[in-house]
Design an enzyme around this catalytic site. Structure first.
Site, PDB file in Angstrom:
ATOM      1  N   ASP A 108       0.865  -1.178   0.000  1.00  0.00           N
ATOM      2  CA  ASP A 108       0.000   0.000   0.000  1.00  0.00           C
ATOM      3  C   ASP A 108       0.907   1.236   0.000  1.00  0.00           C
ATOM      4  O   ASP A 108       1.370   1.653  -1.052  1.00  0.00           O
ATOM      5  CB  ASP A 108      -0.904  -0.130   1.232  1.00  0.00           C
ATOM      6  CG  ASP A 108      -1.901   0.990   1.395  1.00  0.00           C
ATOM      7  OD1 ASP A 108      -2.501   1.388   0.393  1.00  0.00           O
ATOM      8  OD2 ASP A 108      -2.101   1.449   2.525  1.00  0.00           O
ATOM      9  N   ARG A 170     -10.533 -12.106   7.267  1.00  0.00           N
ATOM     10  CA  ARG A 170      -9.375 -12.760   6.631  1.00  0.00           C
ATOM     11  C   ARG A 170      -9.732 -14.070   5.956  1.00  0.00           C
ATOM     12  O   ARG A 170      -9.080 -14.493   5.007  1.00  0.00           O
ATOM     13  CB  ARG A 170      -8.289 -13.059   7.672  1.00  0.00           C
ATOM     14  CG  ARG A 170      -7.605 -11.846   8.247  1.00  0.00           C
ATOM     15  CD  ARG A 170      -6.329 -12.279   8.969  1.00  0.00           C
ATOM     16  NE  ARG A 170      -5.814 -11.262   9.866  1.00  0.00           N
ATOM     17  CZ  ARG A 170      -5.035 -10.249   9.502  1.00  0.00           C
ATOM     18  NH1 ARG A 170      -4.696 -10.114   8.235  1.00  0.00           N
ATOM     19  NH2 ARG A 170      -4.611  -9.371  10.381  1.00  0.00           N
TER      20      ARG A 170
END
Ligand code: IMP
Ligand code: MG
Length: 180
Positions: A108, A170
């Site tokens: 990111d 997740r």
């Protein structure tokens, strides 16, 4: 077929990358690695927690000798990077002279990767490569070469397939992006 929308804690997410698209992208990366790394005896280093599912599926498709180890770094709280990277679990293997391949779920800002890279370089591996399932090119704040990328995506916050929102989501088999 996976759900088109999921609710994780207080937020709603829309399907962004399906399980079959992920499987297909991983097969491509595995094929490339099978061609490029077969004689390098690499040590794969998985960045926990986010990369566990990607690493598992990718490594099963490789057909050459390799080793796997795990480290844990954290930088995110909620849906934003804190800009501060903490090491929660370090590396125990000797990497001197080895080809090391870092497996990450998503790059990111790149701060996590940059921080781990600088620690790793001090241990004198022969060669370092990076594989990431996702890259958000517009958010990258550091000069980083990601050698293998499955998907370049916009700046949306995503969950699923290892990626979390405050620890949840997740286990979703596909990837979902934050709505609204
Ligand atoms: P960076 O240090 O900003 O590159 O962030 C890297 C880490 O933040 C990744 O390993 C993820 O664990 C987490 N992260 C970044 N973007 C997202 C996202 O969209 N969803 C979930 N986790 C993310
Ligand atoms: Mg991560």
């Amino acid at each position: 077929m996976e759900d088109q929308q999921v609710r994780v804690l207080d937020k709603t997410f829309a399907l962004s990358v399906s399980e079959s698209q992920i499987t297909e992208a991983i097969a491509k990366i595995a094929q490339q690695m099978n061609e490029e790394l077969y004689d390098k005896n690499p040590l794969f280093i998985v960045l926990l927690n986010g990369a566990f599912m990607f690493a598992s599926d990718l490594l099963k498709k490789l057909n050459f000798p390799s080793q796997v180890s795990f480290v844990k770094y954290a930088s995110y709280e909620g849906t934003d990077s804190t800009g501060e990277v903490r090491e929660l679990m370090g590396l125990s293997e000797n990497v001197e002279g080895r080809t090391v391949v870092i497996i990450e779920d998503i790059v990111d800002t790149g701060l996590t990767m940059a921080s781990f890279l600088s620690a790793l370089k001090g241990l004198q591996p022969k060669d370092i490569r990076i594989v990431a399932l996702f890259l958000k090119p517009e958010k990258l704040q550091v000069d980083l070469q990601v050698d293998y990328v499955a998907f370049s995506i916009p700046n949306d916050f995503i969950v699923g397939y290892g990626l979390d929102y405050n620890g949840y989501g997740r286990n979703l088999p596909a990837v979902y992006s934050l709505m609204g």
